[in-house]
Design a protein around this motif. Structure first.
Motif, short mmCIF file in Angstrom:
data_model
loop_
_atom_site.label_atom_id
_atom_site.label_comp_id
_atom_site.label_asym_id
_atom_site.label_seq_id
_atom_site.Cartn_x
_atom_site.Cartn_y
_atom_site.Cartn_z
N GLN A 121 0.86 -1.17 0.00
CA GLN A 121 0.00 0.00 0.00
C GLN A 121 0.90 1.23 0.00
O GLN A 121 1.72 1.41 0.91
N ASN A 122 0.76 2.03 -1.03
CA ASN A 122 1.55 3.25 -1.15
C ASN A 122 0.67 4.46 -0.81
O ASN A 122 -0.45 4.57 -1.30
N ILE A 123 1.19 5.34 0.02
CA ILE A 123 0.48 6.56 0.38
C ILE A 123 1.37 7.73 -0.03
O ILE A 123 2.44 7.94 0.56
N GLU A 124 0.94 8.47 -1.04
CA GLU A 124 1.79 9.54 -1.56
C GLU A 124 0.97 10.58 -2.31
O GLU A 124 -0.17 10.33 -2.72
N GLU A 125 1.56 11.73 -2.48
CA GLU A 125 0.93 12.83 -3.21
C GLU A 125 1.28 12.71 -4.69
O GLU A 125 2.43 12.45 -5.05
N ASN A 126 0.26 12.88 -5.57
CA ASN A 126 0.56 12.83 -7.01
C ASN A 126 0.97 14.20 -7.53
O ASN A 126 1.08 15.17 -6.77
N ASP A 127 1.19 14.28 -8.83
CA ASP A 127 1.68 15.53 -9.42
C ASP A 127 0.68 16.67 -9.31
O ASP A 127 1.05 17.84 -9.40
N GLU A 128 -0.60 16.34 -9.14
CA GLU A 128 -1.63 17.37 -9.02
C GLU A 128 -1.87 17.80 -7.57
O GLU A 128 -2.75 18.61 -7.28
N GLY A 129 -1.10 17.25 -6.65
CA GLY A 129 -1.26 17.61 -5.25
C GLY A 129 -2.36 16.86 -4.54
O GLY A 129 -2.78 17.26 -3.44
N THR A 130 -2.85 15.75 -5.13
CA THR A 130 -3.89 14.94 -4.51
C THR A 130 -3.26 13.76 -3.80
O THR A 130 -2.31 13.15 -4.30
N LEU A 131 -3.78 13.42 -2.65
CA LEU A 131 -3.27 12.27 -1.92
C LEU A 131 -3.83 11.00 -2.55
O LEU A 131 -5.04 10.87 -2.76
N ILE A 132 -2.95 10.06 -2.86
CA ILE A 132 -3.33 8.80 -3.49
C ILE A 132 -2.92 7.64 -2.60
O ILE A 132 -1.79 7.58 -2.10
N VAL A 133 -3.85 6.73 -2.38
CA VAL A 133 -3.55 5.47 -1.70
C VAL A 133 -3.65 4.37 -2.74
O VAL A 133 -4.72 4.13 -3.30
N SER A 134 -2.54 3.72 -3.02
CA SER A 134 -2.49 2.68 -4.06
C SER A 134 -2.34 1.30 -3.44
O SER A 134 -1.49 1.10 -2.55
N GLN A 135 -3.17 0.36 -3.90
CA GLN A 135 -3.03 -1.03 -3.50
C GLN A 135 -2.31 -1.75 -4.65
O GLN A 135 -2.77 -1.70 -5.79
N VAL A 136 -1.19 -2.38 -4.34
CA VAL A 136 -0.37 -2.99 -5.38
C VAL A 136 -0.14 -4.47 -5.06
O VAL A 136 0.33 -4.82 -3.97
N VAL A 137 -0.50 -5.33 -6.03
CA VAL A 137 -0.23 -6.76 -5.91
C VAL A 137 0.87 -7.10 -6.90
O VAL A 137 0.70 -6.92 -8.12
N LYS A 138 2.01 -7.60 -6.39
CA LYS A 138 3.14 -7.93 -7.25
C LYS A 138 3.08 -9.40 -7.64
O LYS A 138 3.27 -10.29 -6.81
N PHE A 139 2.78 -9.66 -8.92
CA PHE A 139 2.72 -11.03 -9.41
C PHE A 139 4.10 -11.53 -9.85
O PHE A 139 4.28 -12.71 -10.10
N GLY A 140 5.04 -10.63 -9.97
CA GLY A 140 6.39 -10.97 -10.39
C GLY A 140 7.18 -9.69 -10.54
O GLY A 140 6.70 -8.59 -10.23
N ASP A 141 8.40 -9.81 -11.03
CA ASP A 141 9.25 -8.62 -11.18
C ASP A 141 8.68 -7.64 -12.20
O ASP A 141 8.91 -6.43 -12.11
N ASN A 142 7.94 -8.14 -13.18
CA ASN A 142 7.51 -7.28 -14.28
C ASN A 142 5.99 -7.15 -14.41
O ASN A 142 5.51 -6.48 -15.32
N VAL A 143 5.24 -7.79 -13.52
CA VAL A 143 3.78 -7.76 -13.63
C VAL A 143 3.18 -7.41 -12.27
O VAL A 143 3.53 -8.02 -11.25
N GLU A 144 2.28 -6.44 -12.27
CA GLU A 144 1.61 -6.08 -11.03
C GLU A 144 0.23 -5.50 -11.33
O GLU A 144 -0.05 -5.03 -12.43
#
Length: 260
Positions: A121-144
């Motif tokens: 789970q990433n919690i960060e500000e995007n380029d527009e100044g909006t707070l984004i919470v991203s859920q990321v599932v890593k299926f491998g080094d190159n796929v998510e």
């Protein structure tokens, strides 16, 4: 004139005696208490990480031992205050544990049950100044799979994030999870600035971090918008560990990822 030779002798002797005494300096206990609090938090966190590690093949579990340590940390009073807007909350977090709440989404339970893939789970500000919470599932080094939610806190207010109206049941069935609503969903007044409100907005499968295939959920359709609103209450935060409780009754334990 009435004289008090004995009285003056006592006073003067007393003053002279005090001058012979060493000046006593009492230690300040503030730094000691802070140090003890930090040590206590690290010890409890270590217990929790050890308990989770003992069941490392089950990221989704209802372990009474894990739940007990979570509660002790939440009630310890040693969390970073106002965690939803504290600098330590931002960054990349890896999901270590979640409980098997019957009100959670069946899809969510299935996704987090397998420890084969790391979930972040990433919690960060995007380029527009909006707070984004991203859920990321890593299926491998190159796929998510990355599902982004627009988020709102006191530090990043978002007008769109009004109160959720429905509990999420569809024809009385739990298909997307059952949310607390109304008075049950009110934030804890004793934990100010601990809530992060969010609404899921976009999802994509990413290949090599560039190529995208849209995640087939219509997050932005008006009739669907209320169903994909939610919140997490951060009940414990330290530089390395975060505990949160979601609007669907789920408890999460996450570990801070570092560049190292």
């Amino acid at each position: 004139m009435i004289r008090f030779p004995l009285l003056f002798t006592v006073i003067s002797s007393s003053a002279a005696f005090q001058n012979l005494l060493p000046k006593l300096e009492f230690p300040s206990f503030g730094s000691g208490l802070a140090s003890n609090g930090k040590a206590a938090s690290i010890a409890l966190e270590d217990q929790l990480l050890s308990a989770i590690g003992a069941s490392s093949d089950e990221r989704l579990s209802d372990s009474d031992g894990i739940a007990s340590i979570i509660t002790r940390l939440e009630e310890s009073g040693i969390s970073i205050p106002q965690p939803a807007i504290a600098p330590e909350v931002y960054g990349k977090w890896r999901l270590l544990h979640t409980n098997n709440a019957s009100t959670a989404s069946p899809i969510q339970r299935k996704a987090v049950d397998s420890t084969k893939y790391n979930i972040y789970q990433n919690i960060e500000e995007n380029d527009e100044g909006t707070l984004i919470v991203s859920q990321v599932v890593k299926f491998g080094d190159n796929v998510e799979l990355q599902v982004d939610a627009l988020a709102s806190t006191q530090a990043y207010p978002l007008a769109e994030l009004t109160e959720r109206k429905g509990d999420g049941k569809i024809l009385g069935l739990n298909l997307l999870g059952v949310s607390l609503v109304g008075e049950e969903a009110e934030p804890d007044p004793e934990r100010p600035n601990s809530r992060v409100d969010f609404v899921f907005d976009e999802g994509n499968f990413l290949f090599n971090g560039v190529k995208k295939i849209p995640y087939p959920v219509p997050f932005r359709l008006p009739f669907f918008r209320d169903l994909v609103k939610g919140w997490i209450d951060i009940t414990y935060l330290s530089p390395r560990l975060r505990i949160a409780r979601g609007n669907k009754g789920t408890t999460f334990v996450l570990l801070k990822e570092t560049d190292e």
